[in-house]
Design a protein around this motif. Structure first.
Motif, PDB file in Angstrom:
ATOM      1  N   LEU A  67       0.699  -1.302  -0.039  1.00 54.52           N
ATOM      2  CA  LEU A  67      -0.021  -0.167   0.095  1.00 54.52           C
ATOM      3  C   LEU A  67       0.882   1.476  -0.013  1.00 54.52           C
ATOM      4  N   ASP A  68       0.983   2.005  -1.041  1.00 48.73           N
ATOM      5  CA  ASP A  68       1.325   3.108  -1.345  1.00 48.73           C
ATOM      6  C   ASP A  68       0.172   4.274  -1.633  1.00 48.73           C
ATOM      7  N   VAL A  69      -0.327   4.932  -0.876  1.00 48.28           N
ATOM      8  CA  VAL A  69      -1.505   5.829  -1.113  1.00 48.28           C
ATOM      9  C   VAL A  69      -1.530   6.606  -2.166  1.00 48.28           C
ATOM     10  N   GLU A  70      -0.237   6.974  -2.524  1.00 49.23           N
ATOM     11  CA  GLU A  70      -0.071   7.896  -3.545  1.00 49.23           C
ATOM     12  C   GLU A  70      -0.282   7.085  -4.874  1.00 49.23           C
ATOM     13  N   ILE A  71      -0.232   5.959  -4.622  1.00 47.70           N
ATOM     14  CA  ILE A  71      -0.743   4.996  -6.119  1.00 47.70           C
ATOM     15  C   ILE A  71      -2.137   4.469  -6.387  1.00 47.70           C
ATOM     16  N   ASP A  72      -2.646   5.067  -7.319  1.00 47.71           N
ATOM     17  CA  ASP A  72      -4.013   4.952  -7.738  1.00 47.71           C
ATOM     18  C   ASP A  72      -4.421   3.471  -7.829  1.00 47.71           C
ATOM     19  N   GLY A  73      -5.559   3.218  -6.993  1.00 45.01           N
ATOM     20  CA  GLY A  73      -5.921   1.768  -6.864  1.00 45.01           C
ATOM     21  C   GLY A  73      -5.459   0.990  -5.822  1.00 45.01           C
ATOM     22  N   GLN A  74      -4.313   1.411  -5.246  1.00 45.46           N
ATOM     23  CA  GLN A  74      -3.780   0.285  -4.077  1.00 45.46           C
ATOM     24  C   GLN A  74      -4.653   0.395  -2.697  1.00 45.46           C
ATOM     25  N   THR A  75      -5.004   1.457  -2.503  1.00 40.95           N
ATOM     26  CA  THR A  75      -5.866   1.639  -1.310  1.00 40.95           C
ATOM     27  C   THR A  75      -7.115   0.777  -1.532  1.00 40.95           C
ATOM     28  N   GLU A  76      -7.720   0.860  -2.516  1.00 39.01           N
ATOM     29  CA  GLU A  76      -9.101   0.037  -3.055  1.00 39.01           C
ATOM     30  C   GLU A  76      -8.866  -1.314  -2.948  1.00 39.01           C
ATOM     31  N   ALA A  77      -7.809  -1.705  -3.370  1.00 37.42           N
ATOM     32  CA  ALA A  77      -7.323  -3.278  -3.405  1.00 37.42           C
ATOM     33  C   ALA A  77      -7.021  -3.601  -2.144  1.00 37.42           C
ATOM     34  N   MET A 118       1.023  17.367  -0.948  1.00 33.15           N
ATOM     35  CA  MET A 118       1.383  16.297  -0.800  1.00 33.15           C
ATOM     36  C   MET A 118       1.439  15.814   0.551  1.00 33.15           C
ATOM     37  N   ALA A 119       1.691  16.499   1.754  1.00 29.59           N
ATOM     38  CA  ALA A 119       1.935  16.287   3.028  1.00 29.59           C
ATOM     39  C   ALA A 119       0.306  16.048   3.415  1.00 29.59           C
ATOM     40  N   MET A 120      -0.494  16.748   3.090  1.00 28.42           N
ATOM     41  CA  MET A 120      -1.898  16.829   3.246  1.00 28.42           C
ATOM     42  C   MET A 120      -2.757  15.570   2.541  1.00 28.42           C
ATOM     43  N   ASP A 121      -2.226  15.199   1.370  1.00 26.51           N
ATOM     44  CA  ASP A 121      -2.886  14.089   0.713  1.00 26.51           C
ATOM     45  C   ASP A 121      -2.395  12.617   1.642  1.00 26.51           C
ATOM     46  N   VAL A 122      -1.229  12.597   1.865  1.00 27.65           N
ATOM     47  CA  VAL A 122      -0.704  11.524   2.275  1.00 27.65           C
ATOM     48  C   VAL A 122      -0.963  11.267   3.748  1.00 27.65           C
ATOM     49  N   SER A 123      -0.966  12.377   4.504  1.00 33.56           N
ATOM     50  CA  SER A 123      -1.117  12.324   5.831  1.00 33.56           C
ATOM     51  C   SER A 123      -2.569  12.678   6.494  1.00 33.56           C
ATOM     52  N   VAL A 124      -3.389  13.095   5.711  1.00 30.58           N
ATOM     53  CA  VAL A 124      -4.754  13.464   6.041  1.00 30.58           C
ATOM     54  C   VAL A 124      -5.867  12.765   5.107  1.00 30.58           C
ATOM     55  N   HIS A 125      -5.647  12.987   3.764  1.00 25.57           N
ATOM     56  CA  HIS A 125      -6.915  12.630   2.825  1.00 25.57           C
ATOM     57  C   HIS A 125      -6.844  11.239   2.778  1.00 25.57           C
ATOM     58  N   SER A 126      -5.859  10.582   2.697  1.00 21.99           N
ATOM     59  CA  SER A 126      -5.480   9.109   2.939  1.00 21.99           C
ATOM     60  C   SER A 126      -6.540   8.578   3.963  1.00 21.99           C
ATOM     61  N   PHE A 127      -6.671   9.107   5.353  1.00 22.26           N
ATOM     62  CA  PHE A 127      -7.266   8.735   6.097  1.00 22.26           C
ATOM     63  C   PHE A 127      -8.928   8.773   5.872  1.00 22.26           C
ATOM     64  N   ILE A 128      -9.183   9.829   5.342  1.00 28.08           N
ATOM     65  CA  ILE A 128     -10.578  10.019   4.674  1.00 28.08           C
ATOM     66  C   ILE A 128     -10.985   9.059   3.723  1.00 28.08           C
ATOM     67  N   ARG A 129     -10.182   8.643   2.828  1.00 32.88           N
ATOM     68  CA  ARG A 129     -10.437   7.785   1.921  1.00 32.88           C
ATOM     69  C   ARG A 129     -10.631   6.342   2.366  1.00 32.88           C
ATOM     70  N   MET A 130      -9.595   6.138   3.522  1.00 32.11           N
ATOM     71  CA  MET A 130      -9.838   4.594   4.053  1.00 32.11           C
ATOM     72  C   MET A 130     -11.165   4.606   4.914  1.00 32.11           C
ATOM     73  N   ALA A 131     -11.649   5.670   5.622  1.00 34.90           N
ATOM     74  CA  ALA A 131     -12.974   5.623   6.216  1.00 34.90           C
ATOM     75  C   ALA A 131     -13.872   5.426   5.437  1.00 34.90           C
ATOM     76  N   ARG A 132     -13.932   5.967   4.101  1.00 35.72           N
ATOM     77  CA  ARG A 132     -14.982   5.770   2.975  1.00 35.72           C
ATOM     78  C   ARG A 132     -15.086   4.264   2.702  1.00 35.72           C
ATOM     79  N   LEU A 133     -13.633   3.493   2.491  1.00 35.53           N
ATOM     80  CA  LEU A 133     -13.599   2.487   2.112  1.00 35.53           C
ATOM     81  C   LEU A 133     -14.083   1.379   3.234  1.00 35.53           C
ATOM     82  N   ALA A 134     -13.832   1.715   4.403  1.00 36.25           N
ATOM     83  CA  ALA A 134     -14.069   0.897   5.825  1.00 36.25           C
ATOM     84  C   ALA A 134     -15.776   0.987   6.008  1.00 36.25           C
TER      85      ALA A 134
END
Length: 258
Positions: A67-77, A118-134
């Motif tokens: 999981l690299d949250v900067e790579i599209d599709g990996q979080t979803e996978a 980049m800092a906001m995306d990796v550190s913050v928005h990734s948590f939002i994306r994971m919450a949506r998927l969880a």
């Protein structure tokens, strides 16, 4: 030190952010496992995998996923693999943060647009994306947990850009707690004191920060990743079923000192 109990027996958890056996996420994973949880863990890259595998093996991880949250599709996978394996998810630990070195070591007012984004995306928005998927995997409720730091609340020398980023993460925690609470999904953050982890070593003059924390904290020592993991275990367990939107300090009392 291990705080063995059984409060997570039967729970399925996803741990994101293990860098090596000394990282905060590793300490949390070991405590989750000791409390009876079954875990899935991720690694950042092929290069990082060899440092994460020993932790995954130690906690009998059911899944070890890239999981690299900067790579599209990996979080979803990752969440698709969790859904296929378990069909549900009881808790998630989000323990990732990043800022480009040149932005992290400079003044906030000198930070680049690209570095800040980049800092906001990796550190913050990734948590939002994971919450949506969880969310759809937590039909019976669950717990989302992220990792902050005191620099979100007060100015800490050399923490620089990560201060505003962690402040945003704490705000996101509160807003998501309000939004997901009606579904029985708890959202909280833990805020450990300074720890000698690989990620923290990127902060300028980190040794001075460590020395100050050790001297000023009422317990006169640094906290351990196992102690952080013990608090994390409580927050993802049913014992914290009414704890929502909290920032839990595990810093030996450092944050109460003036």
């Amino acid at each position: 030190m291990s705080f063995t109990n059984t409060i997570l027996t039967g729970k399925k958890g996803l741990v994101i952010g293990i860098a090596n056996d000394q990282s905060i996420a590793a300490g949390c994973a070991r405590q989750f496992h000791a409390a009876g949880a079954e875990l899935a863990v991720t690694y950042l890259s092929d290069k990082a995998r060899r440092f994460v595998e020993p932790v995954a093996e130690a906690v009998d991880a059911a899944l070890l996923l890239p999981l690299d949250v900067e790579i599209d599709g990996q979080t979803e996978a990752v969440f698709a693999a969790v859904a296929q394996k378990w069909g549900k998810l009881d808790f998630l630990l989000h323990s990732i943060a990043y800022a480009p070195k040149e932005d992290l070591h400079g003044r906030v007012v000198d930070s680049s647009r690209e570095g800040f984004s980049m800092a906001m995306d990796v550190s913050v928005h990734s948590f939002i994306r994971m919450a949506r998927l969880a969310e759809p995997l937590m039909k019976e409720g669950g717990s989302l947990l992220t990792v902050s730091y005191y620099g979100a609340e007060k100015v800490v020398d050399n923490y620089n850009l990560m201060g505003p980023v962690k402040a945003a993460l704490e705000s996101v925690t509160r807003y998501m707690a309000a939004e997901l609470g009606p579904q029985g999904i708890r959202v909280n953050a833990i805020s450990p004191g300074p720890l000698q982890t690989r990620a923290a070593s990127g902060i300028g003059h980190f040794d001075a920060l460590i020395d100050e924390a050790r001297a000023r904290a009422p317990i006169r020592r640094l906290v351990t990743i196992e102690e952080v993991g013990a608090m994390a275990t409580y927050l993802v367990s049913d014992l914290s079923r009414s704890v929502m939107g909290n920032i839990a300090y595990i810093d030996g009392g450092y944050h109460v000192m003036s």
